[in-house]
Design a protein around this motif. Sequence first.
Motif, PDB file in Angstrom:
ATOM      1  N   ARG A 127     -15.119 -35.883  -7.234  1.00 59.87           N
ATOM      2  CA  ARG A 127     -14.742 -37.294  -7.295  1.00 59.87           C
ATOM      3  C   ARG A 127     -15.878 -38.233  -6.906  1.00 59.87           C
ATOM      4  NH1 ARG A 127     -10.403 -40.621  -7.541  1.00 59.87           N
ATOM      5  NH2 ARG A 127      -8.971 -38.850  -7.754  1.00 59.87           N
ATOM      6  N   ALA A 128     -16.524 -37.967  -5.806  1.00 63.14           N
ATOM      7  CA  ALA A 128     -17.555 -38.897  -5.320  1.00 63.14           C
ATOM      8  C   ALA A 128     -18.685 -39.034  -6.338  1.00 63.14           C
ATOM      9  CB  ALA A 128     -18.084 -38.437  -3.971  1.00 63.14           C
ATOM     10  N   ALA A 129     -19.160 -37.900  -6.864  1.00 59.38           N
ATOM     11  CA  ALA A 129     -20.259 -37.952  -7.827  1.00 59.38           C
ATOM     12  C   ALA A 129     -19.836 -38.666  -9.102  1.00 59.38           C
ATOM     13  CB  ALA A 129     -20.747 -36.538  -8.149  1.00 59.38           C
ATOM     14  N   GLN A 163     -20.759 -35.493 -17.927  1.00 57.83           N
ATOM     15  CA  GLN A 163     -21.206 -35.266 -16.556  1.00 57.83           C
ATOM     16  C   GLN A 163     -20.173 -34.471 -15.769  1.00 57.83           C
ATOM     17  OE1 GLN A 163     -24.123 -35.878 -15.330  1.00 57.83           O
ATOM     18  NE2 GLN A 163     -25.006 -37.189 -16.900  1.00 57.83           N
ATOM     19  N   ALA A 164     -18.884 -34.698 -16.028  1.00 60.28           N
ATOM     20  CA  ALA A 164     -17.840 -33.974 -15.303  1.00 60.28           C
ATOM     21  C   ALA A 164     -17.914 -32.484 -15.585  1.00 60.28           C
ATOM     22  CB  ALA A 164     -16.465 -34.519 -15.693  1.00 60.28           C
ATOM     23  N   ILE A 165     -18.061 -32.120 -16.839  1.00 63.02           N
ATOM     24  CA  ILE A 165     -18.131 -30.700 -17.181  1.00 63.02           C
ATOM     25  C   ILE A 165     -19.427 -30.089 -16.683  1.00 63.02           C
ATOM     26  CG2 ILE A 165     -18.322 -29.131 -19.156  1.00 63.02           C
ATOM     27  CD1 ILE A 165     -16.204 -30.933 -20.492  1.00 63.02           C
ATOM     28  N   ALA A 166     -20.515 -30.849 -16.803  1.00 64.75           N
ATOM     29  CA  ALA A 166     -21.796 -30.346 -16.321  1.00 64.75           C
ATOM     30  C   ALA A 166     -21.769 -30.150 -14.808  1.00 64.75           C
ATOM     31  CB  ALA A 166     -22.910 -31.309 -16.719  1.00 64.75           C
ATOM     32  N   GLU A 167     -21.154 -31.079 -14.080  1.00 60.29           N
ATOM     33  CA  GLU A 167     -21.018 -30.925 -12.627  1.00 60.29           C
ATOM     34  C   GLU A 167     -20.165 -29.699 -12.304  1.00 60.29           C
ATOM     35  OE1 GLU A 167     -22.065 -32.573  -9.910  1.00 60.29           O
ATOM     36  OE2 GLU A 167     -23.205 -34.160 -10.900  1.00 60.29           O
ATOM     37  N   MET A 372      -8.431 -37.920 -13.690  1.00 61.07           N
ATOM     38  CA  MET A 372      -9.360 -38.507 -12.732  1.00 61.07           C
ATOM     39  C   MET A 372     -10.492 -39.252 -13.438  1.00 61.07           C
ATOM     40  SD  MET A 372     -11.394 -36.746  -9.534  1.00 61.07           S
ATOM     41  CE  MET A 372     -12.580 -35.823 -10.496  1.00 61.07           C
ATOM     42  N   GLU A 373     -11.047 -38.665 -14.483  1.00 57.13           N
ATOM     43  CA  GLU A 373     -12.119 -39.326 -15.229  1.00 57.13           C
ATOM     44  C   GLU A 373     -11.639 -40.646 -15.839  1.00 57.13           C
ATOM     45  OE1 GLU A 373     -14.325 -36.732 -17.999  1.00 57.13           O
ATOM     46  OE2 GLU A 373     -13.245 -35.101 -17.028  1.00 57.13           O
ATOM     47  N   ILE A 374     -10.464 -40.627 -16.440  1.00 52.80           N
ATOM     48  CA  ILE A 374      -9.926 -41.838 -17.061  1.00 52.80           C
ATOM     49  C   ILE A 374      -9.734 -42.922 -16.002  1.00 52.80           C
ATOM     50  CG2 ILE A 374      -7.906 -42.813 -18.236  1.00 52.80           C
ATOM     51  CD1 ILE A 374      -7.627 -40.031 -19.623  1.00 52.80           C
ATOM     52  N   ASN A 375      -9.153 -42.549 -14.861  1.00 48.30           N
ATOM     53  CA  ASN A 375      -8.948 -43.526 -13.792  1.00 48.30           C
ATOM     54  C   ASN A 375     -10.263 -44.091 -13.272  1.00 48.30           C
ATOM     55  OD1 ASN A 375      -6.121 -43.474 -13.732  1.00 48.30           O
ATOM     56  ND2 ASN A 375      -6.067 -41.727 -12.342  1.00 48.30           N
ATOM     57  N   LEU A 376     -11.239 -43.226 -13.040  1.00 48.58           N
ATOM     58  CA  LEU A 376     -12.527 -43.680 -12.519  1.00 48.58           C
ATOM     59  C   LEU A 376     -13.222 -44.610 -13.502  1.00 48.58           C
ATOM     60  CD1 LEU A 376     -13.914 -40.394 -10.914  1.00 48.58           C
ATOM     61  CD2 LEU A 376     -13.056 -42.417  -9.707  1.00 48.58           C
ATOM     62  N   MET A 377     -13.146 -44.268 -14.793  1.00 48.37           N
ATOM     63  CA  MET A 377     -13.843 -45.076 -15.787  1.00 48.37           C
ATOM     64  C   MET A 377     -13.208 -46.460 -15.914  1.00 48.37           C
ATOM     65  SD  MET A 377     -16.508 -44.612 -17.603  1.00 48.37           S
ATOM     66  CE  MET A 377     -17.346 -45.914 -18.489  1.00 48.37           C
TER      67      MET A 377
END
Length: 429
Positions: A127-129, A163-167, A372-377
């Motif tokens: 989440r933080a990254a 980035q999410a998948i790479a992380e 989470m990605e959708i919310n963050l974006m």
Amino acid sequence: MPCPHLPEGFDFTDPELLGTRVPHPEFALTRQTAPVCWVPQRRGSSGFDDEGYWAVTRHADVKYVSTRPELFSSFLNTAVIRFNESIERDQIDVQRLIMLNMDPPEHTRVRQIVQRGFTPRAIGSLRAALHDRARRIVASAGGAAADGSFDFVSEMAVELPLQAIAELIGVPQEDRARIFDWSNTMASYDDPEFAVTAAAGIEATMEFLSYAMDLAAARKKCPAQDIVSQLVAAEGAGNLSSDEFGFFVILLAVAGNETTRNAITHGMHAFLTHPEQWELYQRERPETAAEEIVRWASPIVSFQRTATRDLTLGGREIREGDRVGLFYSSANNDPEVFDRPEVFDITRDPNPHLGFGGGGPHFCLGKSLAVMEINLMFDALADAAPDLRLAGEPRRLRSAWLNGIKELRVIRGGGPSVPSGGIGRAGGS
């Protein structure tokens, strides 16, 4: 029986059709008149040696098929409903090594291993990254064109899912663009703009597979504190082999990267064409928003199953070996389940959409990561780019099963938006 009241030759998986719109009016008509109906195809036109498939368009029937793998197989013909007609059968069969195309018990074994990477703790650790990355994406996007416009897809929607998948799997920053290129090539074979030949698609798949297998081999030799090591470091003791890991990464890149990117893009388009919802989101940030974005977008129009025996579905006699298309875009607009499904409502609750699958063994493993990605974006967009507006019509991806937008031009700042015609609910976003 063929789908009544539809034009002769109409095919829900026609890439030319989906390159212009999702056929919501035709889905509605089919749900009302023949919710399970036969769609004829020229033999071999979809890569399969048959003459068509059964279209399943109601929410209840899509859920039924999804939750009965003993009757409806993902393995026999894979879950992809239409390939390029030039594909060879052995090129289809090799895709059975991808978890999406497995049946229990093999699917159960592989899923039990890979779900270690999708625990709440594992997802929470990203989440933080990803929060910081989303903020940087929005801050850096800007218009280089004379009118100040820029492409939302390439400058905003692309990077966070990548980035999410790479992380998640520990891909070095300098290699992440290669993953994006490989996944795009594999998913864009139906769109002539990308000029992806069958050979290029195979080459991208093999390069990506080799990269992922090398990554697995490196972690086996020298384990680290990451998910790759957890999945592969002790092969034979409940972990993945290097090639199993390679195919899992390919699944992540297409099923995770492509679909989440398109959900974000469709979500932004929905907000900009429904400004009252964008204002509501900025004020309240409802937890229900991400689920409605996925329902509205339905990034996967359809997957398929193959009947393992003669059976009856929706009053139709399905024969063993028949292909059955599960049309999530239709199920997610079924008025028997959703009140006013044509309305984009980010407070919709309950929202039993099938955008992450219809339940059963293939329910999306990465749902919590995608949400989470959708919310963050959108939190980042609402904070730093609340005045974003449309600067052109969306350009759709020509695809047989992806609801993709390849370009969405937007502009920051005040002034009227460019009207969007032909891609709303009636036109088929």
